[in-house]
Write a protein that holds these residues in place. Structure first.
Motif, PDB file in Angstrom:
ATOM      1  N   PRO A 164      -5.355  25.964   4.295  1.00 17.12           N
ATOM      2  CA  PRO A 164      -6.778  25.705   4.069  1.00 17.12           C
ATOM      3  C   PRO A 164      -7.168  26.149   2.659  1.00 17.12           C
ATOM      4  N   GLY A 165      -7.947  25.318   1.986  1.00 13.48           N
ATOM      5  CA  GLY A 165      -8.497  25.736   0.698  1.00 13.48           C
ATOM      6  C   GLY A 165      -7.535  25.727  -0.472  1.00 13.48           C
ATOM      7  N   SER A 166      -6.478  24.905  -0.409  1.00  7.08           N
ATOM      8  CA  SER A 166      -5.562  24.814  -1.561  1.00  7.08           C
ATOM      9  C   SER A 166      -5.987  23.737  -2.546  1.00  7.08           C
ATOM     10  N   GLY A 167      -7.032  22.984  -2.170  1.00  3.59           N
ATOM     11  CA  GLY A 167      -7.583  22.025  -3.127  1.00  3.59           C
ATOM     12  C   GLY A 167      -7.239  20.563  -2.874  1.00  3.59           C
ATOM     13  N   LYS A 168      -7.000  20.175  -1.611  1.00  2.00           N
ATOM     14  CA  LYS A 168      -6.638  18.789  -1.305  1.00  2.00           C
ATOM     15  C   LYS A 168      -7.788  17.824  -1.650  1.00  2.00           C
ATOM     16  N   THR A 169      -8.995  18.133  -1.183  1.00  2.43           N
ATOM     17  CA  THR A 169     -10.120  17.208  -1.390  1.00  2.43           C
ATOM     18  C   THR A 169     -10.472  17.103  -2.867  1.00  2.43           C
ATOM     19  N   THR A 170     -10.459  18.235  -3.572  1.00  2.44           N
ATOM     20  CA  THR A 170     -10.738  18.209  -5.009  1.00  2.44           C
ATOM     21  C   THR A 170      -9.696  17.379  -5.747  1.00  2.44           C
ATOM     22  N   LEU A 171      -8.426  17.498  -5.340  1.00  3.33           N
ATOM     23  CA  LEU A 171      -7.376  16.684  -5.959  1.00  3.33           C
ATOM     24  C   LEU A 171      -7.644  15.195  -5.727  1.00  3.33           C
ATOM     25  N   VAL A 172      -8.020  14.839  -4.488  1.00  4.29           N
ATOM     26  CA  VAL A 172      -8.283  13.419  -4.189  1.00  4.29           C
ATOM     27  C   VAL A 172      -9.481  12.931  -5.018  1.00  4.29           C
ATOM     28  N   GLU A 173     -10.511  13.744  -5.118  1.00  8.79           N
ATOM     29  CA  GLU A 173     -11.685  13.361  -5.936  1.00  8.79           C
ATOM     30  C   GLU A 173     -11.260  13.048  -7.372  1.00  8.79           C
ATOM     31  N   GLU A 174     -10.484  13.949  -7.960  1.00  7.25           N
ATOM     32  CA  GLU A 174     -10.054  13.753  -9.352  1.00  7.25           C
ATOM     33  C   GLU A 174      -9.093  12.569  -9.481  1.00  7.25           C
ATOM     34  N   THR A 175      -8.311  12.323  -8.419  1.00  8.46           N
ATOM     35  CA  THR A 175      -7.379  11.189  -8.436  1.00  8.46           C
ATOM     36  C   THR A 175      -8.153   9.872  -8.425  1.00  8.46           C
ATOM     37  N   VAL A 176      -9.202   9.798  -7.618  1.00 11.13           N
ATOM     38  CA  VAL A 176     -10.043   8.588  -7.571  1.00 11.13           C
ATOM     39  C   VAL A 176     -10.666   8.344  -8.943  1.00 11.13           C
ATOM     40  N   ARG A 177     -11.142   9.409  -9.596  1.00  6.07           N
ATOM     41  CA  ARG A 177     -11.761   9.254 -10.917  1.00  6.07           C
ATOM     42  C   ARG A 177     -10.776   8.692 -11.938  1.00  6.07           C
ATOM     43  N   ARG A 178      -9.491   9.033 -11.787  1.00  4.63           N
ATOM     44  CA  ARG A 178      -8.491   8.607 -12.771  1.00  4.63           C
ATOM     45  C   ARG A 178      -7.780   7.315 -12.385  1.00  4.63           C
ATOM     46  N   LEU A 179      -7.588   7.097 -11.070  1.00  3.66           N
ATOM     47  CA  LEU A 179      -6.746   5.978 -10.631  1.00  3.66           C
ATOM     48  C   LEU A 179      -7.592   4.797 -10.150  1.00  3.66           C
ATOM     49  N   GLY A 180      -8.885   5.037  -9.950  1.00  2.00           N
ATOM     50  CA  GLY A 180      -9.759   3.946  -9.513  1.00  2.00           C
ATOM     51  C   GLY A 180     -10.024   3.981  -8.019  1.00  2.00           C
ATOM     52  N   LYS A 181     -10.825   3.023  -7.568  1.00  2.00           N
ATOM     53  CA  LYS A 181     -11.368   3.089  -6.210  1.00  2.00           C
ATOM     54  C   LYS A 181     -10.575   2.318  -5.161  1.00  2.00           C
ATOM     55  N   ARG A 182      -9.420   1.761  -5.544  1.00  2.00           N
ATOM     56  CA  ARG A 182      -8.640   1.033  -4.532  1.00  2.00           C
ATOM     57  C   ARG A 182      -7.798   2.020  -3.720  1.00  2.00           C
ATOM     58  N   VAL A 203       0.861  -1.196   0.000  1.00  2.00           N
ATOM     59  CA  VAL A 203       0.000   0.000   0.000  1.00  2.00           C
ATOM     60  C   VAL A 203       0.894   1.242   0.000  1.00  2.00           C
ATOM     61  N   PHE A 204       0.733   2.093  -1.014  1.00  2.00           N
ATOM     62  CA  PHE A 204       1.537   3.317  -1.130  1.00  2.00           C
ATOM     63  C   PHE A 204       0.820   4.447  -0.395  1.00  2.00           C
ATOM     64  N   MET A 258      -7.101  -2.303  -1.066  1.00  2.00           N
ATOM     65  CA  MET A 258      -6.503  -0.966  -0.994  1.00  2.00           C
ATOM     66  C   MET A 258      -5.084  -0.981  -1.563  1.00  2.00           C
ATOM     67  N   ASP A 259      -4.848  -0.136  -2.589  1.00  2.00           N
ATOM     68  CA  ASP A 259      -3.499   0.005  -3.141  1.00  2.00           C
ATOM     69  C   ASP A 259      -2.836   1.301  -2.683  1.00  2.00           C
ATOM     70  N   TYR A 260      -3.688   2.269  -2.351  1.00  2.00           N
ATOM     71  CA  TYR A 260      -3.175   3.585  -1.956  1.00  2.00           C
ATOM     72  C   TYR A 260      -3.882   4.067  -0.690  1.00  2.00           C
ATOM     73  N   LEU A 261      -3.115   4.689   0.203  1.00  2.00           N
ATOM     74  CA  LEU A 261      -3.693   5.394   1.344  1.00  2.00           C
ATOM     75  C   LEU A 261      -3.345   6.876   1.209  1.00  2.00           C
TER      76      LEU A 261
END
Lengths: 221, 221
Positions: free
Chosen positions: B41-59, B32-33, B114-117
């Protein structure tokens, strides 16, 4: 362990509050209005102070809080005002300013030729809210690019502030940012907090801000 | 007094580092990486994670750090991934996450499927940098609206990171922001830090980010 930590913290905060009260009453006596600016890093505190000096005149002194560098103080000194830099780096990179450090900075700056004192706190929405620095007005800056949810996520910073400045409103057309939702979230955590929108870049809202400074809310006890 | 404070802090950090090392090696064994996201605050962490899940998958599983609210965890759960929220409010509004809390969150989430945390640290450029949470990759997000001077003012956050993501680059045309100056300032405080520019909004740069995650830098010891 946890209980002891809390007890030590309460003692520190109580000592800090006494120094803060001393600053607040001394400056009131000397007719100096003290404004504490708090925000995340990069919400526009220094730019706001620059524009305020241009509009309100040079009888302003500024205490700059930063972990490292004197960049912000240098920006302000270029405008011909006195700016004193506190670097918390040598103290383990402390994430807030304490009243005793403001006391020392005021002694260094002197009270002559000064109608307003501004403190730019460390860029941080968490820790500075826990330490009263003795200001007459606590101001929370939030730039529109940070998102409407911040009052809910960092409530204490909004609860200790009497005014919230929503900054960088010239970015509004680019994003789906709802001022109405932001105002609702601020009201939810602190119904008494006034809110105005400003852009130091375009000048929008700056007159309302200057008007507030001239009116000196909470100054007469 | 100051010496005692520093001694206690060093003891706390040493205990934290031991837990962090345990997490790092266990997750490596389980393939697990672990990526720790830090920012204002507000630099876009959650939005980045959302877009990462869309591209890298749900693991991917996510630990969310916030003073208050479960807003971010709820956003991620909508994407069908497991997200665990740590609220530091009950602990005096702590301004960072510690390895022991990540340990407890991992035990809660479980390591299967889970492949990524990802850990979204508390929005703060000061305190989180002092606490190793056991990640294989520390990532610092800085949005272009925060200004080029931030690496100089908050050096430790950049020094403990192996990668800096310059976010919200779709705002670039609106401001006089110099990516070259920012890169120079990062190089000055941490020459080894890689820098890529992304906009989760427009998608620009997201492929480079996903490529880095697939390559898992620093994963093999």
């Amino acid at each position: 362990m946890e209980t002891k930590k809390i007890a030590v913290m309460q003692k520190l905060l109580k000592a800090n509050d006494a120094v803060a009260e001393g600053i607040r009453s001394e400056l009131r006596e000397k007719n100096v209005f003290f404004v504490n600016l708090m925000s995340s890093p990069g919400s526009g505190k220094t730019t706001l102070v620059e524009e305020t000096v241009r509009r309100l005149g040079k009888r302003i002194k500024v205490v700059e809080g930063d972990i490292q560098t004197t960049l912000d103080a240098e920006r302000l000194q270029k405008l011909g005002i006195q700016a004193y830099q506190i670097n918390t780096g040598p103290f383990g990179g402390d994430c807030h300013l304490e009243a005793a450090w403001i006391r020392a900075a005021i002694d260094e700056l002197g009270l002559d030729g000064m109608d307003y004192l501004f403190v730019e706190n460390i860029g941080n929405l968490v820790c500075p809210a826990e330490f009263d620095v003795g200001a007459h007005l606590n101001v929370l800056l939030l730039s529109v690019t940070e998102g409407e949810d911040k009052p809910l996520k960092y409530p204490l910073a909004f609860q200790v502030s009497q005014l919230c400045l929503v900054t960088k409103t010239d970015f509004l057309p680019l994003r789906n940012f709802s001022l109405q939702k932001l105002r609702g979230n601020i009201r939810q955590v602190n119904p008494a907090c006034a809110v105005i929108e400003v852009s130091a870049h375009s000048g929008a809202g700056m007159e309302s801000w200057i008007e507030i400074l001239k009116n000196r809310p909470n100054f007469q006890s």
